[in-house]
Design an enzyme around this catalytic site. Structure first.
Site, short mmCIF file in Angstrom:
data_model
loop_
_atom_site.label_atom_id
_atom_site.label_comp_id
_atom_site.label_asym_id
_atom_site.label_seq_id
_atom_site.Cartn_x
_atom_site.Cartn_y
_atom_site.Cartn_z
N HIS A 1 0.83 -1.21 0.00
CA HIS A 1 0.00 0.00 0.00
C HIS A 1 0.87 1.25 0.00
O HIS A 1 0.65 2.18 -0.80
CB HIS A 1 -0.91 -0.04 1.24
CG HIS A 1 -1.82 1.14 1.37
ND1 HIS A 1 -3.14 1.10 1.01
CD2 HIS A 1 -1.60 2.41 1.83
CE1 HIS A 1 -3.70 2.27 1.24
NE2 HIS A 1 -2.79 3.09 1.75
N GLU A 2 1.87 1.31 0.88
CA GLU A 2 2.71 2.51 0.98
C GLU A 2 3.60 2.67 -0.25
O GLU A 2 3.82 3.79 -0.73
CB GLU A 2 3.55 2.47 2.25
CG GLU A 2 2.74 2.46 3.54
CD GLU A 2 1.76 3.60 3.64
OE1 GLU A 2 1.99 4.67 3.04
OE2 GLU A 2 0.73 3.44 4.33
N HIS B 1 -5.84 6.94 -2.95
CA HIS B 1 -6.76 5.94 -2.40
C HIS B 1 -7.93 5.71 -3.35
O HIS B 1 -8.39 6.62 -4.04
CB HIS B 1 -7.26 6.38 -1.03
CG HIS B 1 -6.23 6.29 0.04
ND1 HIS B 1 -5.96 7.31 0.91
CD2 HIS B 1 -5.38 5.29 0.38
CE1 HIS B 1 -4.99 6.95 1.75
NE2 HIS B 1 -4.62 5.72 1.44
N HIS C 1 1.66 4.24 -3.02
CA HIS C 1 1.64 5.70 -2.89
C HIS C 1 2.91 6.30 -3.47
O HIS C 1 2.87 7.27 -4.24
CB HIS C 1 1.52 6.10 -1.42
CG HIS C 1 0.14 6.02 -0.85
ND1 HIS C 1 -0.98 6.42 -1.55
CD2 HIS C 1 -0.31 5.60 0.37
CE1 HIS C 1 -2.05 6.25 -0.80
NE2 HIS C 1 -1.68 5.74 0.36
#
Length: 548
Positions: free
Chosen positions: A245-246, A255, A249
């Site tokens: 997830h990070e 999101h 980014h």
């Protein structure tokens, strides 16, 4: 970098600054060779010997930090003005408040989505000043976030896919934690055209530095001035899904629930959102968005969970319009197929000179241009085969007809084993659809308080099998009768975490234009001469109104 052999199932046991727990994750790299099991007990170490300034600034200058905080404060104020549906009713003297606060504290020990608890924009996004200003000014004008796309639009923030992405560690993590982070990067390498190279001596140019100074947090996109950028991963973040997830980014992804089309799929419950967090739910501007044709994905690793930023942790802040998708959103186990597909469309669309005739929603694999990358449940060069069972003899193609056909988890009604997987393709005759119902006892591991499936039965009934389906879990037999949009329906059984009773289901074929019920008996005559009365029957159609 050295490549790990493709893994279907990766189990990670983490004990670090949290109560002991077992965390399991699945990596589908398109082939099965070995189970990779990384087990460790990380010593309880200090968070990171960082100064308060390091924690607060996260790579920004003091002036940049002040600018970002100014616009974040403005966004909070704007969110409260636009959505005053709730206000802070909490009082330390209120017994309900005390109980709910204790529940919140208890829930935090599980930290299924630890990035949500950060102090940054949307919990874990470290904004640059120009990003914060752009988001606020366009929210002020339009009521929405004017961000270029789910993937960040500026070429200045896009990484060059023809060059390796340099990364390093600043000494915050143990060697075992570093290995888990590298496993996540190796998995991304296997499923995209992107290459990650570790260079702890790099001191100039764009590079990602993994640290532990501020929970789970990252910038969005590449640093525009060609400098290092931090990805913070505290002990509770050392999980493959959270790392993925990070890193997403850092590669430029926002999101999922911020997409401009989100109101067609989910309902934001403004009255349940914490009063200081309403600015976290603003949407992107529909006039300036490009999601590369990839549809909204309930199963995206970038999607908030059902109760994110709630005033109390037992309140929903996001409700799916189709109720059966509620336990699908918020997962942090692995990148979804559409997460990977979007990343490959953005970064890798020109890698393969020839596009293959992939089936079932697959596409040409940029890492292996002679094969297709297939949605979960399918395999083969062109995704023409159903994925065989793993850890059990199960799954396959089932031709259904007007009579009921039964299928179940391995060993049902005895318990299935952790790690077993089955995939079914149910096929109806031409012009008909598949109807499926759960029967018998049902048990699949879930986090009830989080409304999130850990193990599950997933049903994909749309026209595109690339889309994540409805996930069923917990206890009690689902009462839903599911119908396919086409002649085909996919059912996936996945047990990543623990064994259990499992499920049994039945399926049959129905006419696509609906099925007539039997005629009712004649009603009594209203006249003595006879030859009168009436009878009726009904027709149930799978999709909307029945044709005349």
């Amino acid at each position: 970098m050295s490549l790990l052999r493709s893994a279907s199932l990766l189990l990670v046991v983490v004990t670090a600054a949290l109560p002991p727990c077992t965390l399991g994750y699945s990596l589908h790299d398109g082939s099965r060779l070995d189970d990779v099991i990384a087990e460790f007990t990380a010593e309880r170490r200090p968070r990171r010997l960082a100064t308060p300034a390091q924690r607060r600034l996260m790579g920004l200058t003091e002036e940049q930090h002040k600018t970002v905080q100014f616009y974040l404060d403005k966004l909070r104020e704007l969110g409260n003005r636009r959505h005053p549906e709730s206000y802070n009713k909490d009082s330390p003297k209120n017994e309900a408040y005390k109980w709910r606060k204790q529940m919140r504290d208890d829930l935090k020990t599980e930290l299924l989505n630890p990035e949500k608890y950060g102090r940054h924009f949307e919990g874990d996004i470290i904004l640059f000043p120009e990003q914060a200003k752009q988001i606020y000014e366009n929210a002020l004008k339009t009521g929405q976030r004017r961000v270029k796309r789910k993937f960040i639009g500026s070429d200045l923030r896009r990484w060059d896919p023809t060059r390796p992405i340099i990364y390093s560690f600043d000494g915050s993590h143990t060697s075992r934690e570093q290995r888990i982070i590298e496993l996540a990067l190796e998995h991304r390498h296997n499923i995209t055209c992107l290459n990650f190279v570790r260079n702890d001596n790099a001191n100039k140019g764009n590079r990602i530095v993994f640290t532990d100074v501020d929970g789970c947090a990252s910038n969005v996109g590449r640093h525009p001035l060609g400098e290092e950028q931090l990805v913070s991963l505290a002990p509770e973040c050392i999980r493959l899904g959270v790392i993925a997830h990070e890193v997403a980014h850092a590669l430029g992804f926002w999101h999922e629930q911020s997409r401009p089309d989100r109101d067609q799929f989910v309902n934001v419950r403004w009255e349940n959102i914490d009063k200081d967090s309403k600015g976290q739910f603003l949407k992107e501007d529909p006039d300036d968005v490009d999601n590369a044709g990839v549809p909204y994905d309930y199963g995206s690793i970038m999607h908030y969970r059902s109760k994110a930023f709630s005033r109390y942790d037992d309140l929903y802040t996001i409700s799916t319009f189709v109720t059966d998708y509620q336990k699908t959103i918020g997962q942090r186990d692995q990148l979804s197929f559409n997460d990977i597909r979007l990343m490959n469309k953005i970064y890798c669309s020109n890698v393969c000179s020839r596009k293959l005739p992939c089936q079932r929603g697959g596409y040409t694999d940029p890492r292996r241009c002679d094969r297709c990358r297939c949605p979960d449940g399918f395999t083969g060069q062109f995704c023409e085969q159903v994925m065989p069972g793993y850890g059990a003899v199960c799954g396959g193609r089932i031709q259904v007809n007007s009579g009921w056909t039964r299928f179940s988890s391995p060993g049902y009604p005895r318990e299935f084993k952790e790690g077993q997987e089955c995939s079914w393709l149910l096929v109806a005759p031409p012009g008909q659809v598949v109807e499926m119902q759960f029967i018998g006892e049902f048990e699949m591991y879930c986090k009830v308080r989080h409304s999130l499936c850990m193990d599950y039965v997933e049903v994909r009934n749309s026209t595109d099998f690339a889309n994540t389906g409805m996930r069923y879990c917990c206890y009690g037999t689902p009462s839903t009768s599911i119908r396919s949009a086409t002649t085909d329906l996919v059912v996936l059984f996945r047990s990543f975490y623990r064994g259990g009773r499992g499920f049994e289901a039945r399926a049959r074929a129905l006419p696509a234009n609906g099925q007539w019920a039997s005629w009712t008996p004649w009603t009594p005559c209203t006249a003595s001469c006879g030859a009168c009365g009436s009878r009726m029957r009904t027709r149930v159609c799978p999709h909307g109104a029945c044709p005349c």
